[in-house]
Design an enzyme around this catalytic site. Sequence first.
Site, PDB file in Angstrom:
ATOM      1  N   LYS A 123       0.849  -1.194   0.000  1.00 53.68           N
ATOM      2  CA  LYS A 123       0.000   0.000   0.000  1.00 53.68           C
ATOM      3  C   LYS A 123       0.881   1.239   0.000  1.00 53.68           C
ATOM      4  CE  LYS A 123      -3.656   2.295   2.703  1.00 53.68           C
ATOM      5  NZ  LYS A 123      -4.725   2.127   3.695  1.00 53.68           N
ATOM      6  N   ASP A 228     -13.426   4.722  10.107  1.00 51.58           N
ATOM      7  CA  ASP A 228     -13.836   4.695   8.699  1.00 51.58           C
ATOM      8  C   ASP A 228     -14.365   3.297   8.384  1.00 51.58           C
ATOM      9  OD1 ASP A 228     -14.251   5.838   6.216  1.00 51.58           O
ATOM     10  OD2 ASP A 228     -12.161   5.649   5.558  1.00 51.58           O
TER      11      ASP A 228
HETATM   12  P1  ADP Z   1      -7.402   3.818   1.373  1.00 51.54           P
HETATM   13  O1  ADP Z   1      -6.784   4.226   2.673  1.00 51.54           O
HETATM   14  O2  ADP Z   1      -6.831   4.609   0.258  1.00 51.54           O
HETATM   15  O3  ADP Z   1      -8.902   3.805   1.418  1.00 51.54           O
HETATM   16  P2  ADP Z   1      -7.423   0.911   1.647  1.00 51.54           P
HETATM   17  O4  ADP Z   1      -6.468   0.352   2.653  1.00 51.54           O
HETATM   18  O5  ADP Z   1      -8.847   1.016   2.067  1.00 51.54           O
HETATM   19  O6  ADP Z   1      -6.896   2.310   1.097  1.00 51.54           O
HETATM   20  O7  ADP Z   1      -7.325   0.001   0.337  1.00 51.54           O
HETATM   21  C1  ADP Z   1      -8.018   0.291  -0.865  1.00 51.54           C
HETATM   22  C2  ADP Z   1      -8.574  -0.985  -1.496  1.00 51.54           C
HETATM   23  O8  ADP Z   1      -7.511  -1.901  -1.805  1.00 51.54           O
HETATM   24  C3  ADP Z   1      -9.489  -1.751  -0.563  1.00 51.54           C
HETATM   25  O9  ADP Z   1     -10.812  -1.314  -0.686  1.00 51.54           O
HETATM   26  C4  ADP Z   1      -9.302  -3.190  -0.992  1.00 51.54           C
HETATM   27  O10 ADP Z   1     -10.150  -3.495  -2.087  1.00 51.54           O
HETATM   28  C5  ADP Z   1      -7.871  -3.246  -1.484  1.00 51.54           C
HETATM   29  N1  ADP Z   1      -6.972  -3.745  -0.413  1.00 51.54           N
HETATM   30  C6  ADP Z   1      -6.369  -3.019   0.552  1.00 51.54           C
HETATM   31  N2  ADP Z   1      -5.624  -3.781   1.375  1.00 51.54           N
HETATM   32  C7  ADP Z   1      -5.747  -5.042   0.924  1.00 51.54           C
HETATM   33  C8  ADP Z   1      -5.195  -6.323   1.349  1.00 51.54           C
HETATM   34  N3  ADP Z   1      -4.364  -6.423   2.402  1.00 51.54           N
HETATM   35  N4  ADP Z   1      -5.539  -7.411   0.637  1.00 51.54           N
HETATM   36  C9  ADP Z   1      -6.355  -7.314  -0.441  1.00 51.54           C
HETATM   37  N5  ADP Z   1      -6.895  -6.163  -0.889  1.00 51.54           N
HETATM   38  C10 ADP Z   1      -6.596  -5.028  -0.226  1.00 51.54           C
HETATM   39 MG    MG Z   2     -10.122   2.572   2.436  1.00 51.84          MG
END
Ligand code: ADP
Ligand code: MG
Length: 380
Positions: A123, A228
């Site tokens: 991420k 959130d």
């Molecule tokens: P943001 O802080 O930008 O909202 P998120 O952590 O919510 O970011 O991640 C965005 C999207 O990426 C999530 O809605 C999910 O679909 C996907 N995602 C995030 N982390 C994971 C993970 N560990 N495994 C699989 N998909 C993930």
């Molecule tokens: Mg998110």
Amino acid sequence: MGKLNVTVLRYLTREDFRVLTAIEMGMKNHELVPGPLAAAIANLKTGGVHKLLKELCKHKLLSYERGKKYDGYRLTNTGYDYLALKSLTLRGSVSSFGNQIGIGKESNIYVVADEEGTPICLKLHRLGRTCFRNVKSKRDYHGRRHKASWLYLSRISATREFAYMSALYDRGFPVPRPIDFNRHCVLMELVNGWPMTQVHELLDVPQVYDDLMNLIVRLGNSGVIHGDFNEFNLMLTDDGKPILIDFPQMMSTAHENAQFFFDRDVTCVREMFRRKFGYESEDYPKFSDLVREDDLDAEVHCTGYGFTKEMEQDLLQEYGMIDEVENAEEETNDEPPTLVPAEIDECRRQLENEVSYSESKPTQQKSDDAIRRYIESCTQ
Ligand code: ADP
Ligand code: MG
């Protein structure tokens, strides 16, 4: 989501890496780093910093910009990505790069692989770039205040996410396993499940509703609120178990706005179940029901992540969780930074720390190529 500028990064020499890192260090205190400051921090034995700076600009790792009163260099997204991915690669946490799988509000999500070839999730936090909101200023070496930069915000966002995820995972909460972090990047387990946004049917609706409400209460009893808790930040495994993601905005139940965000998280779940599954229940948790059983909130602040109250303020403000604090003084970029010996010493010390590890490793042509190909191929 735009296409990434296709950059042609050649292999970075140790001097390139030093100069790139020098700009990063200079940016801790200045929006733009003038050439002479960059040269002083990089402290190259051979000189020739200006040529290297120009090359790094050509490869879009740096950009040269005109400020209101003075000009200087800054790291680009790609430059910052490069530094973080290089560190994660050097210490063996990542060894190959795959595709983008998600885009969040404040991040980009990719699949990468560790040294065993196991797919993991990367991420990249991207805060404070698209709209330059009025971020609380902080003092620099000159005693002046300036806006907290995207570099700073993205880094503390990733740090805070990793800290919370680790504390939650250690306590057996259903969250991805945290693996590593550097700068604005977090590595974690790739969740094998569906984002709740894509789930339109459940085998046992009341059971999942209860699981989610129990999760909110269990978090609360541990001293924290997700803040959130919605279908974008919940995933569901094949056997219908929820997994919670996305933690940088979490806060303590002792925070003055805690009840508001607790109630909002609860309302989110109720709304989602009414809308998606036509399910309503009079049974939902209240803030006053919480019984403090743990100090997860305090642990995050004492575990050596270097997280200060001021950083928390800046970040929660950026996530819109708390009101913006009035800027006492306006942002600077009025005078070119003068070469303050104490600042240069401090930056040089940090620089040596960064580069000594990388220089202790054998030439990393292979992994640099992997990072380059990755940056070329991905979108951001
Ligand atoms: P943001 O802080 O930008 O909202 P998120 O952590 O919510 O970011 O991640 C965005 C999207 O990426 C999530 O809605 C999910 O679909 C996907 N995602 C995030 N982390 C994971 C993970 N560990 N495994 C699989 N998909 C993930
Ligand atoms: Mg998110």
